[in-house]
Scaffold this motif. Sequence first.
Motif, PDB file in Angstrom:
ATOM      1  N   LYS A  55     -23.816 -10.506 -15.924  1.00 18.33           N
ATOM      2  CA  LYS A  55     -23.179 -11.590 -16.676  1.00 18.33           C
ATOM      3  C   LYS A  55     -23.277 -12.929 -15.946  1.00 18.33           C
ATOM      4  O   LYS A  55     -22.920 -13.970 -16.512  1.00 18.33           O
ATOM      5  CB  LYS A  55     -21.707 -11.258 -16.932  1.00 18.33           C
ATOM      6  N   GLU A  56     -23.696 -12.866 -14.676  1.00 19.89           N
ATOM      7  CA  GLU A  56     -23.795 -14.065 -13.837  1.00 19.89           C
ATOM      8  C   GLU A  56     -22.444 -14.792 -13.781  1.00 19.89           C
ATOM      9  O   GLU A  56     -22.376 -16.012 -13.932  1.00 19.89           O
ATOM     10  CB  GLU A  56     -24.902 -14.996 -14.345  1.00 19.89           C
ATOM     11  N   GLN A  57     -21.379 -14.019 -13.545  1.00 22.77           N
ATOM     12  CA  GLN A  57     -20.027 -14.568 -13.542  1.00 22.77           C
ATOM     13  C   GLN A  57     -19.325 -14.360 -12.203  1.00 22.77           C
ATOM     14  O   GLN A  57     -19.373 -13.260 -11.639  1.00 22.77           O
ATOM     15  CB  GLN A  57     -19.182 -13.924 -14.639  1.00 22.77           C
ATOM     16  N   MET A  58     -18.692 -15.429 -11.729  1.00 23.68           N
ATOM     17  CA  MET A  58     -17.787 -15.353 -10.578  1.00 23.68           C
ATOM     18  C   MET A  58     -16.373 -15.296 -11.138  1.00 23.68           C
ATOM     19  O   MET A  58     -15.975 -16.152 -11.945  1.00 23.68           O
ATOM     20  CB  MET A  58     -17.911 -16.594  -9.694  1.00 23.68           C
ATOM     21  N   ILE A  59     -15.607 -14.292 -10.718  1.00 23.50           N
ATOM     22  CA  ILE A  59     -14.261 -14.099 -11.275  1.00 23.50           C
ATOM     23  C   ILE A  59     -13.217 -13.987 -10.170  1.00 23.50           C
ATOM     24  O   ILE A  59     -13.434 -13.312  -9.158  1.00 23.50           O
ATOM     25  CB  ILE A  59     -14.220 -12.823 -12.148  1.00 23.50           C
ATOM     26  N   LEU A  60     -12.101 -14.657 -10.373  1.00 22.22           N
ATOM     27  CA  LEU A  60     -10.926 -14.510  -9.511  1.00 22.22           C
ATOM     28  C   LEU A  60      -9.877 -13.772 -10.321  1.00 22.22           C
ATOM     29  O   LEU A  60      -9.590 -14.133 -11.462  1.00 22.22           O
ATOM     30  CB  LEU A  60     -10.371 -15.881  -9.098  1.00 22.22           C
ATOM     31  N   ARG A  61      -9.309 -12.708  -9.760  1.00 22.28           N
ATOM     32  CA  ARG A  61      -8.314 -11.925 -10.481  1.00 22.28           C
ATOM     33  C   ARG A  61      -7.217 -11.476  -9.529  1.00 22.28           C
ATOM     34  O   ARG A  61      -7.374 -11.531  -8.300  1.00 22.28           O
ATOM     35  CB  ARG A  61      -8.981 -10.712 -11.137  1.00 22.28           C
ATOM     36  N   SER A  62      -6.106 -11.014 -10.092  1.00 22.13           N
ATOM     37  CA  SER A  62      -4.986 -10.554  -9.262  1.00 22.13           C
ATOM     38  C   SER A  62      -4.310  -9.356  -9.921  1.00 22.13           C
ATOM     39  O   SER A  62      -4.438  -9.124 -11.130  1.00 22.13           O
ATOM     40  CB  SER A  62      -3.961 -11.682  -9.066  1.00 22.13           C
ATOM     41  N   CYS A  63      -3.604  -8.589  -9.106  1.00 23.91           N
ATOM     42  CA  CYS A  63      -2.785  -7.492  -9.625  1.00 23.91           C
ATOM     43  C   CYS A  63      -1.645  -7.241  -8.650  1.00 23.91           C
ATOM     44  O   CYS A  63      -1.609  -7.800  -7.549  1.00 23.91           O
ATOM     45  CB  CYS A  63      -3.613  -6.220  -9.847  1.00 23.91           C
ATOM     46  N   THR A  64      -0.732  -6.399  -9.043  1.00 27.40           N
ATOM     47  CA  THR A  64       0.428  -6.069  -8.216  1.00 27.40           C
ATOM     48  C   THR A  64       0.082  -4.977  -7.209  1.00 27.40           C
ATOM     49  O   THR A  64      -0.671  -4.064  -7.507  1.00 27.40           O
ATOM     50  CB  THR A  64       1.596  -5.593  -9.097  1.00 27.40           C
ATOM     51  N   MET A  65       0.652  -5.086  -6.017  1.00 26.38           N
ATOM     52  CA  MET A  65       0.464  -4.061  -4.999  1.00 26.38           C
ATOM     53  C   MET A  65       1.530  -2.976  -5.142  1.00 26.38           C
ATOM     54  O   MET A  65       2.680  -3.257  -5.494  1.00 26.38           O
ATOM     55  CB  MET A  65       0.566  -4.669  -3.601  1.00 26.38           C
ATOM     56  N   THR A  66       1.159  -1.745  -4.868  1.00 30.22           N
ATOM     57  CA  THR A  66       2.095  -0.628  -4.806  1.00 30.22           C
ATOM     58  C   THR A  66       2.007  -0.033  -3.404  1.00 30.22           C
ATOM     59  O   THR A  66       1.237  -0.500  -2.559  1.00 30.22           O
ATOM     60  CB  THR A  66       1.733   0.458  -5.842  1.00 30.22           C
ATOM     61  N   GLU A  67       2.779   1.016  -3.149  1.00 32.30           N
ATOM     62  CA  GLU A  67       2.727   1.663  -1.834  1.00 32.30           C
ATOM     63  C   GLU A  67       1.363   2.280  -1.580  1.00 32.30           C
ATOM     64  O   GLU A  67       0.962   2.487  -0.428  1.00 32.30           O
ATOM     65  CB  GLU A  67       3.807   2.747  -1.745  1.00 32.30           C
ATOM     66  N   ASP A  68       0.631   2.607  -2.654  1.00 30.93           N
ATOM     67  CA  ASP A  68      -0.687   3.226  -2.525  1.00 30.93           C
ATOM     68  C   ASP A  68      -1.830   2.226  -2.612  1.00 30.93           C
ATOM     69  O   ASP A  68      -3.002   2.612  -2.594  1.00 30.93           O
ATOM     70  CB  ASP A  68      -0.867   4.293  -3.616  1.00 30.93           C
ATOM     71  N   GLY A  69      -1.505   0.929  -2.729  1.00 29.21           N
ATOM     72  CA  GLY A  69      -2.534  -0.096  -2.836  1.00 29.21           C
ATOM     73  C   GLY A  69      -2.441  -0.834  -4.159  1.00 29.21           C
ATOM     74  O   GLY A  69      -1.428  -0.732  -4.879  1.00 29.21           O
ATOM     75  N   PRO A  70      -3.478  -1.591  -4.539  1.00 29.60           N
ATOM     76  CA  PRO A  70      -3.462  -2.337  -5.811  1.00 29.60           C
ATOM     77  C   PRO A  70      -3.273  -1.396  -6.998  1.00 29.60           C
ATOM     78  O   PRO A  70      -3.820  -0.293  -7.014  1.00 29.60           O
ATOM     79  CB  PRO A  70      -4.850  -2.996  -5.843  1.00 29.60           C
ATOM     80  N   ASP A  71      -2.475  -1.835  -7.993  1.00 27.84           N
ATOM     81  CA  ASP A  71      -2.283  -0.976  -9.174  1.00 27.84           C
ATOM     82  C   ASP A  71      -3.481  -1.035 -10.124  1.00 27.84           C
ATOM     83  O   ASP A  71      -3.542  -0.297 -11.115  1.00 27.84           O
ATOM     84  CB  ASP A  71      -0.994  -1.329  -9.907  1.00 27.84           C
ATOM     85  N   ASN A  72      -4.436  -1.928  -9.810  1.00 28.80           N
ATOM     86  CA  ASN A  72      -5.696  -2.063 -10.571  1.00 28.80           C
ATOM     87  C   ASN A  72      -5.502  -2.530 -12.010  1.00 28.80           C
ATOM     88  O   ASN A  72      -6.412  -2.405 -12.826  1.00 28.80           O
ATOM     89  CB  ASN A  72      -6.498  -0.759 -10.548  1.00 28.80           C
ATOM     90  N   GLU A  73      -4.337  -3.068 -12.327  1.00 29.13           N
ATOM     91  CA  GLU A  73      -4.132  -3.693 -13.633  1.00 29.13           C
ATOM     92  C   GLU A  73      -4.455  -5.183 -13.470  1.00 29.13           C
ATOM     93  O   GLU A  73      -3.581  -6.035 -13.486  1.00 29.13           O
ATOM     94  CB  GLU A  73      -2.692  -3.476 -14.111  1.00 29.13           C
ATOM     95  N   TRP A  74      -5.736  -5.457 -13.319  1.00 31.33           N
ATOM     96  CA  TRP A  74      -6.185  -6.792 -12.945  1.00 31.33           C
ATOM     97  C   TRP A  74      -6.009  -7.813 -14.067  1.00 31.33           C
ATOM     98  O   TRP A  74      -6.297  -7.527 -15.216  1.00 31.33           O
ATOM     99  CB  TRP A  74      -7.658  -6.748 -12.531  1.00 31.33           C
ATOM    100  N   LYS A  75      -5.565  -8.991 -13.670  1.00 29.33           N
ATOM    101  CA  LYS A  75      -5.458 -10.120 -14.589  1.00 29.33           C
ATOM    102  C   LYS A  75      -6.437 -11.191 -14.124  1.00 29.33           C
ATOM    103  O   LYS A  75      -6.407 -11.628 -12.971  1.00 29.33           O
ATOM    104  CB  LYS A  75      -4.029 -10.684 -14.584  1.00 29.33           C
TER     105      LYS A  75
END
Length: 263
Positions: A55-75
């Motif tokens: 897609k030739e795209q640079m993306i910045l995203r974020s998600c919430t951290m849990t005790e096991d790491g990122p919850d991977n519900e990226w925004k």
Amino acid sequence: MDFKSAFNLIVGRVEEELTKSGYTKQKVAAESDNELVALFTSTNIAYSVVYFKDKEQMILRSCTMTEDGPDNEWKTLATWLYDETVSTQKDAESIANDFVEGVSGTVAIKRAKQVKQKKKKSDDGNADPKFLAKRFVTFFPELKEEIKTEEDCYYPFRGATFAKEHIAPKIATYIKRANKKELEKIANVFNTQYGNGDVDTRSIITIVILNSLDEEEFKTISEFFDEDLSKAAVAGRKYKDKTVKPEKPKKKNVSKASTLLQQ
């Protein structure tokens, strides 16, 4: 400018900014050959910079951290096209500037506070004193062995005693020699752990560690505290130099099996 060089430039700028707030760059592998990815984590939030080749795209995203790491519900916070056949270093720098703003501006601060408040409502602070002690190993590597010795010799972990004997003196010395960036970094640990800590952890931060500082040291570090810790720390100063009852080890319950053996 080729996409790999552009990606590295952007990630480097984002890392430089996030490090100021105590984030750590993690070693991660892309899910496919179609991606380049970088991950930065704190106690509450994870940020990721991703480049999708197709897609030739640079993306910045974020998600919430849990005790096991990122919850991977990226925004997705920002998306830019980057075509290496026509894009230049100037384009990469523009993307970097936008991403840096995305992780450091007023919106980012608001995002962090919202996640922090959400966590406090859901678990009301569950980070214990041992967890607090381990957070300072990054600053004082010798703590790793001292924590192990404490675990081997005492049960339960003597949070207040350990903090008084092993953490507080190191904090005072650190403050005396630290520059502004270093002060911000260690203050962020206090802010985060006070926000996420249980009752014992919060008391250890204010009554044991911060109250061990003299007025000049306290004034220097408190400049970088968030609103919650700032209020608690100032209130806690009235207990400075007052006697605190020593911790009493919890009695171990005698198991049913051992009782039967004694009969």
